[in-house]
Design an enzyme around this catalytic site. Structure first.
Site, PDB file in Angstrom:
ATOM      1  N   SER A 127       0.906  -1.274  -0.017  1.00  0.00           N
ATOM      2  CA  SER A 127       0.014  -0.035   0.048  1.00  0.00           C
ATOM      3  C   SER A 127       0.731   0.969  -0.110  1.00  0.00           C
ATOM      4  O   SER A 127       2.026   1.288   0.634  1.00  0.00           O
ATOM      5  CB  SER A 127      -0.999   0.080   1.178  1.00  0.00           C
ATOM      6  OG  SER A 127      -1.780   1.259   1.570  1.00  0.00           O
ATOM      7  N   TYR A 152      -2.381  -0.851  11.025  1.00  0.00           N
ATOM      8  CA  TYR A 152      -2.618  -1.525   9.730  1.00  0.00           C
ATOM      9  C   TYR A 152      -1.540  -1.186   8.709  1.00  0.00           C
ATOM     10  O   TYR A 152      -1.061  -1.955   8.034  1.00  0.00           O
ATOM     11  CB  TYR A 152      -3.865  -0.738   9.212  1.00  0.00           C
ATOM     12  CG  TYR A 152      -4.108  -1.088   7.307  1.00  0.00           C
ATOM     13  CD1 TYR A 152      -4.190  -2.375   7.002  1.00  0.00           C
ATOM     14  CD2 TYR A 152      -3.631  -0.023   6.779  1.00  0.00           C
ATOM     15  CE1 TYR A 152      -4.122  -2.489   5.653  1.00  0.00           C
ATOM     16  CE2 TYR A 152      -3.995  -0.134   5.289  1.00  0.00           C
ATOM     17  CZ  TYR A 152      -4.119  -1.543   4.870  1.00  0.00           C
ATOM     18  OH  TYR A 152      -4.172  -1.477   3.430  1.00  0.00           O
ATOM     19  N   LYS A 156       1.628  -3.443   6.716  1.00  0.00           N
ATOM     20  CA  LYS A 156       2.310  -3.380   5.396  1.00  0.00           C
ATOM     21  C   LYS A 156       3.793  -3.148   5.415  1.00  0.00           C
ATOM     22  O   LYS A 156       4.367  -3.747   4.604  1.00  0.00           O
ATOM     23  CB  LYS A 156       1.656  -2.407   4.570  1.00  0.00           C
ATOM     24  CG  LYS A 156       0.097  -2.710   4.407  1.00  0.00           C
ATOM     25  CD  LYS A 156      -0.268  -3.996   3.619  1.00  0.00           C
ATOM     26  CE  LYS A 156      -1.772  -4.288   3.415  1.00  0.00           C
ATOM     27  NZ  LYS A 156      -1.865  -5.686   2.703  1.00  0.00           N
TER      28      LYS A 156
HETATM   29  C1  WQD Z   1      -9.661   9.230   0.537  1.00  0.00           C
HETATM   30  C2  WQD Z   1      -9.893  10.796   1.000  1.00  0.00           C
HETATM   31  C3  WQD Z   1     -10.362  11.301   3.173  1.00  0.00           C
HETATM   32  C4  WQD Z   1     -14.335   9.285   3.448  1.00  0.00           C
HETATM   33  C5  WQD Z   1      -7.181   4.399   2.899  1.00  0.00           C
HETATM   34  C6  WQD Z   1      -5.976   3.596   3.553  1.00  0.00           C
HETATM   35  C7  WQD Z   1      -5.039   3.066   2.430  1.00  0.00           C
HETATM   36  C8  WQD Z   1      -5.654   2.148   1.645  1.00  0.00           C
HETATM   37  C9  WQD Z   1      -6.672   2.659   1.116  1.00  0.00           C
HETATM   38  C10 WQD Z   1      -6.522  -0.077   1.769  1.00  0.00           C
HETATM   39  C11 WQD Z   1      -8.973  11.225   2.217  1.00  0.00           C
HETATM   40  C12 WQD Z   1     -11.617  11.583   2.213  1.00  0.00           C
HETATM   41  C13 WQD Z   1     -13.002   9.827   3.128  1.00  0.00           C
HETATM   42  C14 WQD Z   1     -15.231  10.164   3.582  1.00  0.00           C
HETATM   43  C15 WQD Z   1     -13.857  11.816   3.063  1.00  0.00           C
HETATM   44  N1  WQD Z   1      -6.106   0.967   2.231  1.00  0.00           N
HETATM   45  N2  WQD Z   1     -12.651  11.098   2.876  1.00  0.00           N
HETATM   46  N3  WQD Z   1     -15.077  11.605   3.423  1.00  0.00           N
HETATM   47  O1  WQD Z   1      -7.493   7.343   3.875  1.00  0.00           O
HETATM   48  O2  WQD Z   1      -6.470   7.754   1.351  1.00  0.00           O
HETATM   49  O3  WQD Z   1      -6.413   5.318   2.133  1.00  0.00           O
HETATM   50  O4  WQD Z   1      -7.878   3.368   1.880  1.00  0.00           O
HETATM   51  O5  WQD Z   1      -6.948  -0.931   1.998  1.00  0.00           O
HETATM   52  O6  WQD Z   1      -3.915   2.450   3.116  1.00  0.00           O
HETATM   53  O7  WQD Z   1      -5.062   4.496   4.351  1.00  0.00           O
HETATM   54  O8  WQD Z   1      -8.648   6.612   1.564  1.00  0.00           O
HETATM   55  O9  WQD Z   1     -10.937   6.533   0.891  1.00  0.00           O
HETATM   56  O10 WQD Z   1     -10.406   6.491   3.319  1.00  0.00           O
HETATM   57  O11 WQD Z   1     -10.042   8.384   1.837  1.00  0.00           O
HETATM   58  O12 WQD Z   1     -13.552  13.143   3.134  1.00  0.00           O
HETATM   59  O13 WQD Z   1     -16.266   9.873   4.286  1.00  0.00           O
HETATM   60  O14 WQD Z   1     -11.455  11.053   1.020  1.00  0.00           O
HETATM   61  O15 WQD Z   1     -10.238  12.212   4.202  1.00  0.00           O
HETATM   62  O16 WQD Z   1      -8.895  12.532   1.992  1.00  0.00           O
HETATM   63  P1  WQD Z   1      -6.911   6.866   2.376  1.00  0.00           P
HETATM   64  P2  WQD Z   1     -10.081   6.931   1.922  1.00  0.00           P
END
Ligand code: WQD
Length: 341
Positions: A127, A152, A156
């Site tokens: 990741s 988590y 990784k």
């Molecule tokens: C993306 C953006 C949030 C939800 C995570 C893990 C990573 C990988 C993928 C996998 C961010 C914003 C999100 C919401 C929002 N893991 N957001 N409102 O955090 O980049 O990555 O998932 O298994 O290891 O850390 O992905 O989709 O959660 O967020 O504003 O309701 O969307 O703050 O900027 P992230 P995400």
């Protein structure tokens, strides 16, 4: 005879799309999954798309005895792709031992069996979280790991180190770690996709559930980042494109084209997109109005991260191809399909 690939976590989100792409190019697939975060019906979706069924074994990779027995039966594996792992960042903070125990024990059991049974090729689901907030963007594979933001993320990082140490003394085992940025979307058939349990943590499932009326409104976490529109930037990559990179990686190893052991590749588009840009693009492409409000930043989120894809493009010979519009539309079509909308 077709080559046989073991896909752990093959009924999960990225796993199921990868099984489809492997079968589409003629590989046979056996899946091990304990169904802790997926459903057996995914196997029907895979069969409907490919016209063939994957072999399926339901058990936990932490059960070493069962895994040994599996390898005794499936002696002729050509490669293993290891997806099976817990992946909720928030839950990992609450239950660190659950994450270390499951994600690392399963990996070590698998590697030990691969060494003992002389299985030569291994692809690991890593990741972009290993980079934290990188010092330079776009981030290359050479960037150093930052202290992990969650257990988590730490699993990784540790997993990549375990793989490095293992292949160093077992050169007959070739490994490739693929560092995913933000996988989104679903298969164009809408027969497989992401099935989040409970309230989704990730942005796109939350958006599609809000548009479907399952959630009242999207919370945009922060608009005070140092980015053009103030919301955080990520590299959103279509899950089918991502799946295809696994097929390319397997072929690369089978054809002896690897240049180091392990090899590591970023899998992203190379393009950073903000949360608000995703919201607008979703509205444009689907015609659905999305209710959202700006709230405080989410703890542990980085400001901006997107991939330098040069190595994946030029060395692996893989490139993301599906447009962000088609990708968001595929996510929406999948949501509509499972909700009967
Ligand atoms: C993306 C953006 C949030 C939800 C995570 C893990 C990573 C990988 C993928 C996998 C961010 C914003 C999100 C919401 C929002 N893991 N957001 N409102 O955090 O980049 O990555 O998932 O298994 O290891 O850390 O992905 O989709 O959660 O967020 O504003 O309701 O969307 O703050 O900027 P992230 P995400």
């Amino acid at each position: 005879m077709n080559k046989l690939i073991l896909v752990t976590g093959g009924t999960g989100y990225i796993g199921s799309h990868t099984v489809v792409e492997l079968m589409n190019v003629g590989f046979d697939v056996v899946i091990i999954d304990n169904l802790s975060n997926s459903e057996k019906s995914v196997l029907d979706g895979i069969a409907e798309i490919t016209g063939r069924r994957a072999y399926f074994e339901q058990f936990d990779l932490c059960d070493k005895e069962k895994l040994d027995n599996f390898f005794k039966v499936y002696k002729k594996l050509d490669a293993v792709i290891h997806f099976a792992a817990y992946k909720s960042v928030g839950e990992s903070v609450e239950k660190p031992l659950k994450y270390y125990q499951n994600n690392l024990t399963s990996l070590m059991n698998l590697l030990e069996c691969m060494v003992n049974f002389n299985i030569p090729h291994f692809v690991f689901s890593s990741s972009a979280t290993v980079y934290g907030q990188p010092d330079q963007l776009p981030v290359t594979e050479k960037a150093s790991f930052k202290p992990a933001d969650s257990p988590y993320g730490n699993t990784k990082q540790i997993a990549e180190e375990i793989i490095y140490d293992t292949v160093s003394v077992n050169p007959n085992l070739q490994a490739i770690s693929l560092r995913y940025f933000n996988p989104i979307g679903a298969h164009s058939s809408a027969l497989i996709g992401e099935l989040p349990t409970g309230v989704p943590d990730n942005l796109v499932p939350f958006i599609t559930q809000t548009a479907a009326g399952v959630r009242t409104e999207l919370k945009v976490f922060g608009d005070d980042y140092n980015t053009p529109d103030g919301s955080a930037i990520r590299d959103y990559i279509n899950v089918v494109d991502l799946a295809k990179a696994h097929v390319v990686s397997i072929k690369r190893m089978i054809e002896n084209k690897t240049k180091s052991n392990p090899e590591v590749f970023n899998l992203g588009t190379g393009k950073g997109t903000s949360v608000l840009e995703i919201v607008k693009a979703f509205e444009n492409v689907t015609g659905e109005k999305l209710k959202y409000k700006i709230v405080d930043r989410r703890e542990g989120d980085v400001e901006s991260v997107y991939a330098d894809t040069k190595l994946a493009n030029e060395e692996l010979g893989w490139k993301a191809e599906i447009s962000s519009e088609d990708t968001l539309l595929s996510a929406w079509n999948w949501e509509k399909n499972i909700r009967d909308i």
